[in-house]
Design a protein around this motif. Structure first.
Motif, short mmCIF file in Angstrom:
data_model
loop_
_atom_site.label_atom_id
_atom_site.label_comp_id
_atom_site.label_asym_id
_atom_site.label_seq_id
_atom_site.Cartn_x
_atom_site.Cartn_y
_atom_site.Cartn_z
N ARG A 1 4.36 -3.82 -11.85
CA ARG A 1 2.97 -3.68 -11.40
C ARG A 1 2.60 -4.80 -10.43
N PHE B 1 -0.90 -4.09 -8.48
CA PHE B 1 -1.95 -3.91 -9.48
C PHE B 1 -2.23 -5.19 -10.26
N PRO C 1 -2.92 -3.10 -3.17
CA PRO C 1 -1.92 -2.03 -3.39
C PRO C 1 -1.90 -1.01 -2.26
N TYR C 2 -3.10 -0.72 -1.68
CA TYR C 2 -3.14 0.35 -0.69
C TYR C 2 -2.60 -0.09 0.67
N VAL D 1 4.92 0.33 -0.65
CA VAL D 1 5.59 0.54 -1.93
C VAL D 1 4.84 1.66 -2.61
N ASN D 2 5.53 2.64 -3.16
CA ASN D 2 4.84 3.69 -3.90
C ASN D 2 5.41 3.78 -5.29
N MET D 3 4.56 4.28 -6.18
CA MET D 3 4.93 4.26 -7.59
C MET D 3 4.84 5.67 -8.16
N PHE E 1 4.13 7.27 -11.62
CA PHE E 1 3.56 6.77 -12.87
C PHE E 1 4.17 7.47 -14.07
N GLY F 1 -0.98 10.95 0.18
CA GLY F 1 -0.48 9.73 0.81
C GLY F 1 -0.43 9.84 2.33
N GLN G 1 -3.80 9.55 3.88
CA GLN G 1 -4.32 8.18 3.89
C GLN G 1 -3.65 7.37 4.99
N ARG H 1 5.26 13.30 -4.46
CA ARG H 1 4.07 12.61 -3.96
C ARG H 1 4.39 11.14 -3.67
N ALA H 2 5.21 10.53 -4.56
CA ALA H 2 5.49 9.11 -4.42
C ALA H 2 6.41 8.80 -3.24
N ASN I 1 5.27 9.27 1.47
CA ASN I 1 4.91 8.28 2.49
C ASN I 1 6.11 7.48 2.98
#
Lengths: 386, 305
Positions: free
Chosen positions: A71, A76, A96-97, A101-103, A105, A123, A126, A170-171, A174
């Motif tokens: 995290r 985070f 984070p934004y 790096v993408n996570m 969950f 993503g 954004q 989704r992760a 991007n």
């Protein structure tokens, strides 16, 4: 086609070991990172380098700090001390934004009010990509996880395995520098989990991305990862490739956490070149083991020896067979592919020995209360000093 | 064989209870009001022509249908008689109040949902606390606050913010203040229950995917709280349209609301029939948002499956 791809991946994986190359620059650096929550220290002075294209696993029991470490990389949590760099950039204070790096969950955290396609497009939208570009990316991601026909569904209309794949798509949509996976397969059943582990490895190779996975499942870590960091109480105990973690554990804790092991307390009686003679209360005869450490006679050590590294037999071995324990069968666990025997030694200690069930018919199987001999070579065990 | 049958009867009995309740306390009174609205005023006891005389049997029923009279609706819907204005003004006041309630209630509910778990029950308690005092007394208290020499004007004068006292009481502004104050719990509680259920990792996921927190609120939190917004808005809008006490006590003579018109029609003009027609039309106006709400709920149930 599939065969050819597998071979390239095999070739890459066979030679991939940037951590052994002193000239390689790590992609992610944790530099003396500390994270405290009040009086509780979740992560305690962790320094760790992770290299580009590595599939890296953080492994440990719950509460060991592995999730906190991840995290902090996602942004985070901010480290209390130390710093994290990604591709040379100091991540301190970067929200984070704004991190590349993408996570994925543990709970997948799919947006319930959006369709599968909208979730994946979130993503890229954004990131300010154009409409056509976003549509193409969504299509590509759906194909990647084989969910092309599910684009318009809402998450609640999918099975657990499908949701897991949407979360993954989704992760990675991007194209992050690093993909973080927080217990990604924890909610799947065993069969699906094992399949998905191999899919993850293929995906990581074909995307050429760096993956960091957090898991408490040692088999999962061993299967997917190039290197594993074993954590306990916020500290890195050992960072090594899976085979080294298993065969050369650094401490009793690692030996015990990964797989099954017998840990035998011994005292060094003598050193003869690379051989040690160990005295133990389990047998009157000293044990001969190979070890390249710097033990001196009189040192307290532990011999860690895996159940499958020992042989069990009903007949007394030759004197030349090496180390030998005599005992009686206390319990048998028949697992199909192998049997695990719990052997009680005269002193009352029980050790575990496993034996593959090579043939379907055994003339005289080893059974309860049989007197047996457990033998192992000098190379079978590892001598640990802590 | 007997078991499923008897279980079926038991189940039907359980469902029958609320249906019977609605029938007795909503449908029957409504039919009575509907019937009165179709009668004509007479100086008598009761002050309207009897329509249905079942003692006459079939002839009575025939009389009933031949005597149906829509004059009252014509009267209420006549532009010259202010009722349409009152409906319009009620809808506007209720609509604006609902919007204000949303603006005030949303941050409160959001704050409550984000507060530490341990103090959330206390916060909910504090929202409900005003109900422990009579509604009427609380509205009267606002007269003391908003009047010319009321607490608000005294405080503002003492602080030197104003020289001449503000005229708030007996204006539409006072009605808005009264409605927003009185209905706030009905807005906050459904919003809170929607926001409190929300999974915090969804916001983390949004941020992780490159979305700043403010934007994540509009893309994730707000859409997911829409059922709460709809529930709160309807719980406030529907009773606010028919509100009588607040405009009567806090509003001015030019504050036009249908509840007040109905009251005047009933007590001052002594027309039971016309006021019944007002009530029936009000119900029809309100059925539309109720049907919309029902639709949203049904869709949610569908989604929850």
């Amino acid at each position: 086609m599939a065969k050819a791809r597998t071979q390239t991946i095999g070739a890459v994986r066979r030679t991939f070991s940037p951590w052994t190359d002193p000239s390689a620059t790590p992609l992610i650096r944790f530099e003396n990172v500390v994270k405290s929550f009040g009086a509780f220290t979740a992560v305690n002075h962790v320094s760790l380098d992770i290299y580009e294209r590595e599939f890296f696993a953080l492994l440990g029991p719950s509460g060991c700090g592995k999730t906190t470490l991840m995290r902090m990389l996602a942004g985070f949590e901010e480290p209390t001390e130390g710093r994290i760099t990604l591709a040379g950039q100091d991540l301190t204070g970067v929200p984070p934004y704004e991190r590349p790096v993408n996570m994925m969950f543990q709970s997948y955290a799919l947006f319930p009010h959006m369709s599968v396609a909208d979730n994946i497009a979130f993503g890229p939208k954004q990131a300010g990509m154009g409409k056509g570009e976003i549509a193409a990316r969504v299509e590509e991601m759906l194909a990647l996880v084989k969910l092309e026909s599910f684009a318009k569904r809402k998450p609640h209309q999918l099975s657990g395995g499908q949701r897991q794949r949407v979360a993954l798509a989704r992760a990675v949509a991007n194209r992050p520098k690093v993909l973080l996976l927080d217990e990604p397969l924890g909610a799947l059943d065993k069969k699906l989990r094992e399949e998905t582990q191999f899919e993850l490895m293929d995906l990581q190779q074909s995307l050429g991305m760096t993956f960091l996975i957090v898991t408490h499942d040692q088999e999962e870590a061993m299967t997917v990862a190039d290197r594993i960091a074993v954590m306990n109480h916020g500290v890195l105990v050992q960072v090594d490739p899976p085979a080294t973690i298993y065969e050369q554990p650094a401490t009793k804790y690692v030996a015990d956490f990964i797989g099954d092991v017998n840990i035998i307390a011994c005292k060094v009686e003598g050193c003869f070149g690379s051989d040690l003679r160990l005295a133990t209360s389990l047998t009157p005869h000293p044990l001969q083991v190979t070890h390249s450490g710097d033990q001196k006679p009189g040192d307290e050590v532990w011999l860690a020896i895996r159940p499958e590294k020992m042989r069990i037999s009903l007949d007394a071995p030759d004197a030349a067979a090496g180390n030998c324990f005599e005992g009686e069968i206390w319990d048998i666990g028949y697992l199909g592919d192998l049997s695990v025997y719990h052997v009680e030694l005269p002193c009352g200690t029980r050790i575990k020995v496993s034996q593959p069930n090579l043939s379907r018919v055994v003339e005289r199987p080893i059974t309860w209360e049989d007197k047996v001999y457990v033998t192992f070579t000098p190379h079978a065990g590892v001598v640990l000093s802590r | 064989m007997a078991l499923p049958g008897s279980r079926g009867i038991g189940r039907r009995l359980v469902i029958a209870v609320p249906f019977f309740w609605l029938l007795l306390l909503f449908v029957v009174p409504f039919l009575i009001v509907l019937k009165i609205s179709l009668s004509q005023d007479v100086i008598a006891q009761p002050p309207y022509t009897p329509l249905l005389d079942l003692s006459q049997g079939w002839a009575g029923l025939k009389d009933f249908f031949s005597q149906l009279n829509f004059d009252n609706y014509g009267y209420v819907l006549d532009w010259n008689n202010e009722f349409l204005n009152a409906y319009g003004s009620s809808l506007i006041i209720a609509g604006v109040s609902t919007l204000l309630l949303l603006l005030v209630g949303y941050p409160i509910a959001y704050g409550m949902a984000r507060a530490p778990r341990s103090i959330q029950p206390t916060l909910v308690m504090m929202v409900i606390l005003p109900f422990w005092t009579s509604f009427l007394i609380r509205v009267y208290a606002w007269i003391g606050i908003l009047s010319q020499d009321g607490l608000l004007n005294q405080a503002l004068t003492a602080l030197g913010i104003i020289d001449t006292p503000l005229e708030i009481l007996n204006t539409d502004l006072a009605v808005y203040i009264g409605i927003v104050y009185s209905y706030l719990p009905f807005m906050v509680l459904p919003l809170y229950s929607a926001l409190e259920k929300m999974d915090g990792t969804l916001l983390e996921a949004a941020e992780d995917l490159g979305c700043p927190p403010m934007k994540a609120f509009w893309l994730v939190t707000f859409p997911l709280s829409l059922p709460g917004v709809a529930a709160g808005a309807l719980l406030c809008f529907i009773p606010a349209v028919g509100e009588f006490v607040i405009p009567d006590l806090l509003g001015g003579s030019d504050t036009l609301m249908i509840g007040k018109s109905l009251w005047t029609e009933f007590t001052v003009n002594r027309s039971w029939t016309a006021s019944s027609a007002v009530a029936v039309l009000l119900l029809i106006v309100l059925v539309v948002p109720i049907v919309i709400y029902q639709n949203i709920q049904a869709r949610q149930l569908e989604a929850g499956k």
